[in-house]
Design an enzyme around this catalytic site. Sequence first.
Site, PDB file in Angstrom:
ATOM      1  CE  LYS A  26      41.321  12.429  70.374  1.00  9.35           C
ATOM      2  NZ  LYS A  26      40.427  11.315  70.416  1.00  9.35           N
ATOM      3  CG  ASN A  27      37.204  10.574  68.562  1.00 12.32           C
ATOM      4  OD1 ASN A  27      38.534  10.673  68.719  1.00 12.32           O
ATOM      5  ND2 ASN A  27      36.493   9.813  69.558  1.00 12.32           N
ATOM      6  NE  ARG A 100      44.124   3.409  70.596  1.00 12.02           N
ATOM      7  CZ  ARG A 100      44.708   2.664  71.076  1.00 12.02           C
ATOM      8  NH1 ARG A 100      45.773   2.741  71.835  1.00 12.02           N
ATOM      9  NH2 ARG A 100      44.254   1.280  70.891  1.00 12.02           N
ATOM     10  CB  CYS A 124      43.310   8.474  76.417  1.00 10.47           C
ATOM     11  SG  CYS A 124      43.461  10.230  75.932  1.00 10.47           S
ATOM     12  NE  ARG A 129      42.349   3.324  73.843  1.00 12.19           N
ATOM     13  CZ  ARG A 129      42.149   4.541  73.491  1.00 12.19           C
ATOM     14  NH1 ARG A 129      42.842   5.539  73.829  1.00 12.19           N
ATOM     15  NH2 ARG A 129      41.356   4.598  72.671  1.00 12.19           N
ATOM     16  CG  ASP A 314      35.873   9.798  74.438  1.00 12.77           C
ATOM     17  OD1 ASP A 314      36.078   8.792  75.211  1.00 12.77           O
ATOM     18  OD2 ASP A 314      35.934   9.813  73.085  1.00 12.77           O
ATOM     19  CB  VAL A 336      33.762   2.534  76.909  1.00 11.47           C
ATOM     20  CG1 VAL A 336      34.217   2.312  75.620  1.00 11.47           C
ATOM     21  CG2 VAL A 336      32.025   2.735  76.635  1.00 11.47           C
ATOM     22  NE  ARG A 422      46.081  12.087  72.704  1.00  9.64           N
ATOM     23  CZ  ARG A 422      45.027  11.335  72.407  1.00  9.64           C
ATOM     24  NH1 ARG A 422      44.957  11.180  70.974  1.00  9.64           N
ATOM     25  NH2 ARG A 422      44.337  10.404  73.185  1.00  9.64           N
TER      26      ARG A 422
HETATM   27  C1  LIG Z   1      40.523   8.171  68.088  1.00  6.81           C
HETATM   28  C2  LIG Z   1      39.273   7.735  68.274  1.00  6.81           C
HETATM   29  O1  LIG Z   1      38.308   7.697  67.562  1.00  6.81           O
HETATM   30  N1  LIG Z   1      39.037   7.292  69.596  1.00  6.81           N
HETATM   31  C3  LIG Z   1      38.020   6.950  70.032  1.00  6.81           C
HETATM   32  C4  LIG Z   1      37.721   5.490  69.737  1.00  6.81           C
HETATM   33  O2  LIG Z   1      38.585   4.766  70.379  1.00  6.81           O
HETATM   34  P1  LIG Z   1      38.857   3.267  70.045  1.00  6.81           P
HETATM   35  O3  LIG Z   1      38.667   2.958  68.515  1.00  6.81           O
HETATM   36  O4  LIG Z   1      40.461   2.961  70.498  1.00  6.81           O
HETATM   37  O5  LIG Z   1      38.151   2.727  70.916  1.00  6.81           O
HETATM   38  P2  LIG Z   1      37.033   1.241  70.688  1.00  6.81           P
HETATM   39  O6  LIG Z   1      35.778   1.495  70.655  1.00  6.81           O
HETATM   40  O7  LIG Z   1      37.908   0.343  69.867  1.00  6.81           O
HETATM   41  O8  LIG Z   1      37.345   0.457  72.161  1.00  6.81           O
HETATM   42  C5  LIG Z   1      36.295   0.038  72.805  1.00  6.81           C
HETATM   43  C6  LIG Z   1      36.462  -0.991  73.704  1.00  6.81           C
HETATM   44  O9  LIG Z   1      36.692  -2.035  72.945  1.00  6.81           O
HETATM   45  C7  LIG Z   1      38.247  -2.782  73.328  1.00  6.81           C
HETATM   46  N2  LIG Z   1      38.744  -3.061  72.204  1.00  6.81           N
HETATM   47  C8  LIG Z   1      38.945  -2.453  71.155  1.00  6.81           C
HETATM   48  C9  LIG Z   1      39.794  -2.862  70.092  1.00  6.81           C
HETATM   49  C10 LIG Z   1      40.209  -4.084  69.885  1.00  6.81           C
HETATM   50  O10 LIG Z   1      41.013  -4.486  69.096  1.00  6.81           O
HETATM   51  N3  LIG Z   1      40.156  -4.727  71.048  1.00  6.81           N
HETATM   52  C11 LIG Z   1      39.518  -4.495  72.389  1.00  6.81           C
HETATM   53  O11 LIG Z   1      39.234  -5.025  73.117  1.00  6.81           O
HETATM   54  C12 LIG Z   1      38.881  -1.383  74.082  1.00  6.81           C
HETATM   55  O12 LIG Z   1      39.854  -2.007  74.798  1.00  6.81           O
HETATM   56  C13 LIG Z   1      37.702  -0.801  74.643  1.00  6.81           C
HETATM   57  O13 LIG Z   1      37.351  -1.453  76.197  1.00  6.81           O
HETATM   58  O14 LIG Z   1      36.445   5.178  70.428  1.00  6.81           O
HETATM   59  C14 LIG Z   1      36.284   5.102  71.660  1.00  6.81           C
HETATM   60  C15 LIG Z   1      34.768   4.817  72.197  1.00  6.81           C
HETATM   61  O15 LIG Z   1      34.061   5.488  71.701  1.00  6.81           O
HETATM   62  C16 LIG Z   1      36.542   6.830  72.104  1.00  6.81           C
HETATM   63  O16 LIG Z   1      36.569   6.849  73.673  1.00  6.81           O
HETATM   64  C17 LIG Z   1      37.816   7.135  71.701  1.00  6.81           C
HETATM   65  O17 LIG Z   1      37.737   8.607  71.966  1.00  6.81           O
HETATM   66  C1  LIG Z   2      40.128   8.249  74.487  1.00  2.00           C
HETATM   67  C2  LIG Z   2      40.263   9.184  73.584  1.00  2.00           C
HETATM   68  O1  LIG Z   2      40.719   9.383  72.358  1.00  2.00           O
HETATM   69  P1  LIG Z   2      41.955   8.508  72.013  1.00  2.00           P
HETATM   70  O2  LIG Z   2      41.327   7.333  71.494  1.00  2.00           O
HETATM   71  O3  LIG Z   2      42.482   9.063  70.768  1.00  2.00           O
HETATM   72  O4  LIG Z   2      42.971   8.168  72.860  1.00  2.00           O
HETATM   73  C3  LIG Z   2      39.564  10.524  73.804  1.00  2.00           C
HETATM   74  O5  LIG Z   2      39.336  11.363  72.826  1.00  2.00           O
HETATM   75  O6  LIG Z   2      38.850  10.847  74.912  1.00  2.00           O
END
Ligand SMILES: CC(=O)N[C@H]1[C@@H](OP(=O)(O)OP(=O)(O)OC[C@H]2O[C@@H](n3ccc(=O)[nH]c3=O)[C@H](O)[C@@H]2O)O[C@H](CO)[C@@H](O)[C@@H]1O
Ligand SMILES: C=C(OP(=O)(O)O)C(=O)O
Length: 446
Positions: A26-27, A100, A124, A129, A314, A336, A422
């Site tokens: 999914k990711n 996302r 989620c 986020r 996750d 995280v 999802r």
């Molecule tokens: C669709 C997808 O691939 N989702 C994954 C992706 O989410 P996603 O890419 O949204 O997660 P991030 O690695 O960006 O987020 C990690 C941390 O960074 C913070 N942050 C991120 C971006 C930003 O602009 N500012 C900021 O502060 C977030 O709030 C969080 O605390 O990676 C996460 C961490 O492995 C996984 O849990 C999710 O399943």
């Molecule tokens: C947090 C998750 O996904 P997303 O970033 O798509 O919300 C997840 O796959 O557990």
Amino acid sequence: MTVNDDVLLVHGGTPLEGEIRVRGAKNLVPKAMVAALLGSEPSRLRNVPDIRDVRVVRGLLQLHGVTVRPGDEPGELVMDPTRVESANVADIDAHAGSSRIPILFCGPLLHRLGHAFIPGLGGCDIGGRPIDFHFDVLRQFGATIEKRADGQYLEAPKGLRGTKIRLPYPSVGATEQVLLTAVLAEGVTELSNAAVEPEIEDLICVLQKMGAIIAMDTDRTIRITGVEKLGGYTHRALSDRLEAASWASAALATNGNIYVRGAQQRSMMTFLNTYRKVGGAFEIDDEGIRFWHPGGQLKSIALETDVHPGFQTDWQQPLVVALTQATGLSIIHETVYESRLGFTSALNQMGAHIQLYRECLGGSDCRFGQRNFLHSAVVSGPTKLQGADLVIPDLRGGFSYLIAALAAEGTSRVHGIDLINRGYENFMEKLVELGAKVELPGKALG
Ligand SMILES: CC(=O)N[C@H]1[C@@H](OP(=O)(O)OP(=O)(O)OC[C@H]2O[C@@H](n3ccc(=O)[nH]c3=O)[C@H](O)[C@@H]2O)O[C@H](CO)[C@@H](O)[C@@H]1O
Ligand SMILES: C=C(OP(=O)(O)O)C(=O)O
């Protein structure tokens, strides 16, 4: 609390036994689909799961003039981006709050059209986020961003130029944003403190197949040399290590035995080490991994989630359900997401003993320490779980509730199960195949 009407009745107490198959991650899959937008030729992606996040990106690609059709083998998508066009904002808005992924269209659309409109994001609800890193890096490449009532409007009046970026935290999404933007930007981009999750490496493989030049150092530095043009790709998506771990936790919590076809050791090493410490058994072969409860007592552990190669966040929620069955005190430190432990209150209603703390328990200080976030937990076990009425809060929390309901005595009503579609392909069929006693009121299953 909203109670959705899509309800699954789960009659607990039966070990899950048998075989299921996981497909592409999914990711990774939705991001590889976005990458197709950068090419001047069609791309072919294999091992695509039938999950909602894929359908959302398929819809967004089609809105931008990309034709998407099934390929020759099951789970294959062919995407033809040769006629990319601006989408009608009203149509795009229908995708607001869906996942996302729309934020990752920024770079490719800026390259292809010179502008982009991005609707509000979903995903989620496990923390604030924010997307500040994404917009900071896009500005560094030369984009302008205007916040509008229904989303964000971006332009690149002078094109996009390579730049030197350091992420404040190794964000997966922001790293992908940089990759998808830098590959066609003018000159070299150096990204430090990048995320290095297996799904990111696989996205880099996709981009390299398209003609990109990307070097990954061992110190979280990624160097991208922009090229003028990218072609298409043919790629088999890496398998979903998050789904595989969810089924592994289900096997442990229900005293079961599940062969997860498609699970890969390389991307799950940290999970496998933890599984073994808890007392779970596994056996790896070329096609997948068998996970089972070997009998006897499970052991309590101290666990800290982290960016790769640490314990993936996750994986945390499903494993916590298994930890309610371990003897002694387990400590969980979620580093995280600041709000990823709220799902435990429903487990407590089922009979678990889980106490949440604002402090950083378990070893290291994280970004959430000394702030008002209940991001550490102490799980005391083993505890018998009883069936309950449960409302799914988020994707992994939802799967955890399914596991808890399956491990519990009696019947649970799990509301809002559609959310699980999802990220988990055909999860209800898989549950039935594994012998779970589940019912969709008014519908036949299996
Ligand atoms: C669709 C997808 O691939 N989702 C994954 C992706 O989410 P996603 O890419 O949204 O997660 P991030 O690695 O960006 O987020 C990690 C941390 O960074 C913070 N942050 C991120 C971006 C930003 O602009 N500012 C900021 O502060 C977030 O709030 C969080 O605390 O990676 C996460 C961490 O492995 C996984 O849990 C999710 O399943
Ligand atoms: C947090 C998750 O996904 P997303 O970033 O798509 O919300 C997840 O796959 O557990």
